[in-house]
Design a protein around this motif. Structure first.
Motif, PDB file in Angstrom:
ATOM      1  N   GLN A   1      -7.302  -5.887   1.242  1.00 45.30           N
ATOM      2  CA  GLN A   1      -6.638  -4.583   1.187  1.00 45.30           C
ATOM      3  C   GLN A   1      -5.693  -4.455  -0.002  1.00 45.30           C
ATOM      4  O   GLN A   1      -5.235  -3.349  -0.311  1.00 45.30           O
ATOM      5  N   PHE A   2      -5.401  -5.548  -0.682  1.00 50.10           N
ATOM      6  CA  PHE A   2      -4.463  -5.524  -1.798  1.00 50.10           C
ATOM      7  C   PHE A   2      -5.072  -4.776  -2.984  1.00 50.10           C
ATOM      8  O   PHE A   2      -6.231  -5.011  -3.343  1.00 50.10           O
ATOM      9  N   PRO A   3      -4.322  -3.852  -3.621  1.00 49.15           N
ATOM     10  CA  PRO A   3      -4.874  -3.032  -4.712  1.00 49.15           C
ATOM     11  C   PRO A   3      -4.974  -3.778  -6.043  1.00 49.15           C
ATOM     12  O   PRO A   3      -4.420  -3.354  -7.068  1.00 49.15           O
ATOM     13  N   ALA A   4      -5.710  -4.877  -6.052  1.00 51.87           N
ATOM     14  CA  ALA A   4      -5.803  -5.724  -7.249  1.00 51.87           C
ATOM     15  C   ALA A   4      -6.406  -4.970  -8.433  1.00 51.87           C
ATOM     16  O   ALA A   4      -5.978  -5.173  -9.582  1.00 51.87           O
ATOM     17  N   ASP A   5      -7.390  -4.107  -8.176  1.00 55.25           N
ATOM     18  CA  ASP A   5      -8.044  -3.395  -9.280  1.00 55.25           C
ATOM     19  C   ASP A   5      -7.075  -2.488 -10.017  1.00 55.25           C
ATOM     20  O   ASP A   5      -7.127  -2.376 -11.249  1.00 55.25           O
ATOM     21  N   MET A   6      -6.178  -1.857  -9.283  1.00 52.45           N
ATOM     22  CA  MET A   6      -5.203  -0.967  -9.922  1.00 52.45           C
ATOM     23  C   MET A   6      -4.263  -1.754 -10.831  1.00 52.45           C
ATOM     24  O   MET A   6      -3.945  -1.320 -11.940  1.00 52.45           O
ATOM     25  N   PHE A   7      -3.850  -2.924 -10.372  1.00 51.86           N
ATOM     26  CA  PHE A   7      -2.963  -3.737 -11.205  1.00 51.86           C
ATOM     27  C   PHE A   7      -3.716  -4.335 -12.396  1.00 51.86           C
ATOM     28  O   PHE A   7      -3.150  -4.472 -13.484  1.00 51.86           O
ATOM     29  N   ARG A   8      -4.983  -4.650 -12.191  1.00 51.51           N
ATOM     30  CA  ARG A   8      -5.781  -5.182 -13.307  1.00 51.51           C
ATOM     31  C   ARG A   8      -5.913  -4.128 -14.408  1.00 51.51           C
ATOM     32  O   ARG A   8      -5.829  -4.449 -15.605  1.00 51.51           O
ATOM     33  N   LYS A   9      -6.102  -2.879 -14.031  1.00 54.46           N
ATOM     34  CA  LYS A   9      -6.184  -1.801 -15.017  1.00 54.46           C
ATOM     35  C   LYS A   9      -4.869  -1.650 -15.783  1.00 54.46           C
ATOM     36  O   LYS A   9      -4.862  -1.186 -16.926  1.00 54.46           O
ATOM     37  N   ALA A  10      -3.777  -2.039 -15.135  1.00 55.26           N
ATOM     38  CA  ALA A  10      -2.464  -1.971 -15.787  1.00 55.26           C
ATOM     39  C   ALA A  10      -2.168  -3.216 -16.614  1.00 55.26           C
ATOM     40  O   ALA A  10      -1.095  -3.321 -17.215  1.00 55.26           O
ATOM     41  N   GLY A  11      -3.108  -4.169 -16.633  1.00 58.12           N
ATOM     42  CA  GLY A  11      -2.951  -5.362 -17.458  1.00 58.12           C
ATOM     43  C   GLY A  11      -2.494  -6.597 -16.721  1.00 58.12           C
ATOM     44  O   GLY A  11      -2.136  -7.593 -17.361  1.00 58.12           O
TER      45      GLY A  11
ATOM     46  N   ARG B   1       0.828  -1.212   0.000  1.00 53.95           N
ATOM     47  CA  ARG B   1       0.000   0.000   0.000  1.00 53.95           C
ATOM     48  C   ARG B   1       0.859   1.257   0.000  1.00 53.95           C
ATOM     49  O   ARG B   1       0.440   2.289  -0.538  1.00 53.95           O
ATOM     50  N   GLN B   2       2.037   1.197   0.567  1.00 53.05           N
ATOM     51  CA  GLN B   2       2.954   2.337   0.503  1.00 53.05           C
ATOM     52  C   GLN B   2       3.674   2.422  -0.831  1.00 53.05           C
ATOM     53  O   GLN B   2       4.076   3.508  -1.258  1.00 53.05           O
ATOM     54  N   ARG B   3       3.854   1.285  -1.502  1.00 61.24           N
ATOM     55  CA  ARG B   3       4.678   1.264  -2.716  1.00 61.24           C
ATOM     56  C   ARG B   3       3.893   0.936  -3.984  1.00 61.24           C
ATOM     57  O   ARG B   3       4.484   0.637  -5.006  1.00 61.24           O
ATOM     58  N   GLN B   4       2.577   0.976  -3.944  1.00 57.71           N
ATOM     59  CA  GLN B   4       1.829   0.555  -5.131  1.00 57.71           C
ATOM     60  C   GLN B   4       2.148   1.430  -6.342  1.00 57.71           C
ATOM     61  O   GLN B   4       2.221   0.923  -7.472  1.00 57.71           O
ATOM     62  N   ASP B   5       2.375   2.708  -6.132  1.00 56.74           N
ATOM     63  CA  ASP B   5       2.732   3.567  -7.263  1.00 56.74           C
ATOM     64  C   ASP B   5       4.108   3.204  -7.815  1.00 56.74           C
ATOM     65  O   ASP B   5       4.320   3.229  -9.036  1.00 56.74           O
ATOM     66  N   HIS B   6       5.048   2.850  -6.918  1.00 55.22           N
ATOM     67  CA  HIS B   6       6.355   2.388  -7.377  1.00 55.22           C
ATOM     68  C   HIS B   6       6.200   1.159  -8.273  1.00 55.22           C
ATOM     69  O   HIS B   6       6.825   1.060  -9.334  1.00 55.22           O
ATOM     70  N   VAL B   7       5.370   0.222  -7.831  1.00 51.45           N
ATOM     71  CA  VAL B   7       5.195  -1.023  -8.585  1.00 51.45           C
ATOM     72  C   VAL B   7       4.521  -0.748  -9.920  1.00 51.45           C
ATOM     73  O   VAL B   7       4.938  -1.291 -10.959  1.00 51.45           O
ATOM     74  N   LEU B   8       3.496   0.091  -9.926  1.00 48.78           N
ATOM     75  CA  LEU B   8       2.794   0.406 -11.168  1.00 48.78           C
ATOM     76  C   LEU B   8       3.734   1.068 -12.176  1.00 48.78           C
ATOM     77  O   LEU B   8       3.723   0.727 -13.367  1.00 48.78           O
ATOM     78  N   GLN B   9       4.545   1.992 -11.727  1.00 53.47           N
ATOM     79  CA  GLN B   9       5.487   2.653 -12.625  1.00 53.47           C
ATOM     80  C   GLN B   9       6.536   1.676 -13.133  1.00 53.47           C
ATOM     81  O   GLN B   9       6.918   1.712 -14.317  1.00 53.47           O
ATOM     82  N   TRP B  10       6.972   0.782 -12.261  1.00 51.92           N
ATOM     83  CA  TRP B  10       7.966  -0.208 -12.660  1.00 51.92           C
ATOM     84  C   TRP B  10       7.386  -1.176 -13.684  1.00 51.92           C
ATOM     85  O   TRP B  10       8.050  -1.534 -14.667  1.00 51.92           O
ATOM     86  N   LEU B  11       6.149  -1.616 -13.477  1.00 59.06           N
ATOM     87  CA  LEU B  11       5.494  -2.515 -14.436  1.00 59.06           C
ATOM     88  C   LEU B  11       5.371  -1.859 -15.803  1.00 59.06           C
ATOM     89  O   LEU B  11       5.605  -2.499 -16.839  1.00 59.06           O
ATOM     90  N   GLU B  12       5.007  -0.593 -15.820  1.00 57.47           N
ATOM     91  CA  GLU B  12       4.867   0.114 -17.095  1.00 57.47           C
ATOM     92  C   GLU B  12       6.204   0.194 -17.823  1.00 57.47           C
ATOM     93  O   GLU B  12       6.268   0.051 -19.045  1.00 57.47           O
ATOM     94  N   ARG B  13       7.263   0.376 -17.054  1.00 59.08           N
ATOM     95  CA  ARG B  13       8.587   0.511 -17.667  1.00 59.08           C
ATOM     96  C   ARG B  13       9.167  -0.823 -18.105  1.00 59.08           C
ATOM     97  O   ARG B  13       9.721  -0.947 -19.197  1.00 59.08           O
TER      98      ARG B  13
ATOM     99  N   ALA C   1       2.269 -12.215  -3.251  1.00 59.62           N
ATOM    100  CA  ALA C   1       1.354 -12.107  -4.384  1.00 59.62           C
ATOM    101  C   ALA C   1       2.124 -12.345  -5.667  1.00 59.62           C
ATOM    102  O   ALA C   1       3.346 -12.148  -5.731  1.00 59.62           O
ATOM    103  N   ILE C   2       1.413 -12.776  -6.689  1.00 66.00           N
ATOM    104  CA  ILE C   2       1.967 -12.872  -8.031  1.00 66.00           C
ATOM    105  C   ILE C   2       1.086 -12.051  -8.960  1.00 66.00           C
ATOM    106  O   ILE C   2      -0.143 -12.195  -8.955  1.00 66.00           O
ATOM    107  N   LEU C   3       1.715 -11.171  -9.727  1.00 68.55           N
ATOM    108  CA  LEU C   3       1.035 -10.417 -10.777  1.00 68.55           C
ATOM    109  C   LEU C   3       1.395 -11.052 -12.114  1.00 68.55           C
ATOM    110  O   LEU C   3       2.558 -11.371 -12.354  1.00 68.55           O
TER     111      LEU C   3
END
Length: 260
Positions: free
Chosen positions: A41-51, A12-24, A66-68
């Motif tokens: 509490q896991f931000p699954a919807d945000m990662f789903r939007k990222a594919g 929850r503190q690093r979800q933006d870090h992970v999303l940016q890293w996945l995009e890159r 977790a595994i994405l």
């Protein structure tokens, strides 16, 4: 195929870090450890939007894996077969995608809880070795990746970074790690870089990052046929230099195309 393992030290503190890293980086699979949250509490919807679809084994405030995945998968295990802990701890999840089995683990540190805490670490490693034996006997192509909380050799930690009696470097910890290699698994990074200091963790204290006083405790172990397809294995050091980073960085592994 490209996959990675990353102890994020609170998703929850690093979800933006992970999303940016996945995009890159666009990995096919990403194993995450130390989520410090429940499944709800896991931000699954945000990662789903990222594919990326996800499978989560959570725990309030501690542990969690977790595994994405951006490829279809089925869940094969939500706990490590043969390992029991009271109270239960969220430390293993495994999927199958195509012909590949991907196990994501967060091995106990072993420095807390006295003798019982260290015994729990070794029990996890023994169960992991037995699970690897089962997969090898079945002819499965698999990866066991994650935060192993083991520095396999003295070259895997900066001089003076740990005391000799730390659970990450104690002889029994290293012997248990070698057991996995002696079964026939390949340490992806060391297969390509047999010598040299490659760290995946730098403590927040005492300027460890600035002094490059790090540890190599995040590993990807490959079954024999996958090892033959190994192209690269690299810690993404730049993530440790981000604002409010995790104390770990991703370990990125790429494989040549194959049946998996």
């Amino acid at each position: 195929m490209k996959f990675a393992t990353w102890n994020v030290n609170s998703i929850r503190q690093r979800q933006d870090h992970v999303l940016q890293w996945l995009e890159r980086e666009q990995p096919d699979l990403l194993g995450l450890q130390e989520l410090k949250c429940t499944e709800e509490q896991f931000p699954a919807d945000m990662f789903r939007k990222a594919g990326y679809d996800s499978v989560v084994v959570g725990q309030k405030s501690y542990n969690g894996v977790a595994i994405l995945s951006r490829v279809p998968f089925t869940v094969t295990h939500r706990t490590l077969p043969g390992w029991e802990c009271d109270p239960p701890q969220a430390r293993y999840v495994e999927i199958r995608t195509g012909a590949l089995t991907f196990g994501n683990l967060y091995l106990p540190n072993g420095n807390s809880g006295g003798d019982a805490g260290y015994a729990n670490k070794l029990a996890f490693m023994a169960a992991l070795a037995e699970h690897a034996r089962v997969l090898l006997r079945a002819g499965t192509d698999f990866v066991l990746a994650g935060d192993y909380n083991v520095c396999p050799t003295d070259e895997d930690l900066a001089p003076g970074a740990l005391s000799p009696d730390d659970a990450l470097v104690r002889p029994a910890s290293r012997a248990a790690f070698r057991t996995l290699l002696w079964l026939g698994l390949t340490d992806a990074l060391r297969a390509l870089h047999p010598v040299g200091r490659f760290y995946t963790f730098w403590d927040y204290q005492a300027g460890a990052w600035q002094r490059d006083s790090g540890l190599r405790i995040d590993h990807a172990l490959l079954s024999p046929r996958l090892a033959e397809r190994l192209l690269s294995a690299t810690p993404d050091r730049e993530e440790r230099n981000m604002k409010q980073p995790s104390d770990h960085v991703p370990l990125i592994v790429t494989l040549r195309d194959g049946a998996a």
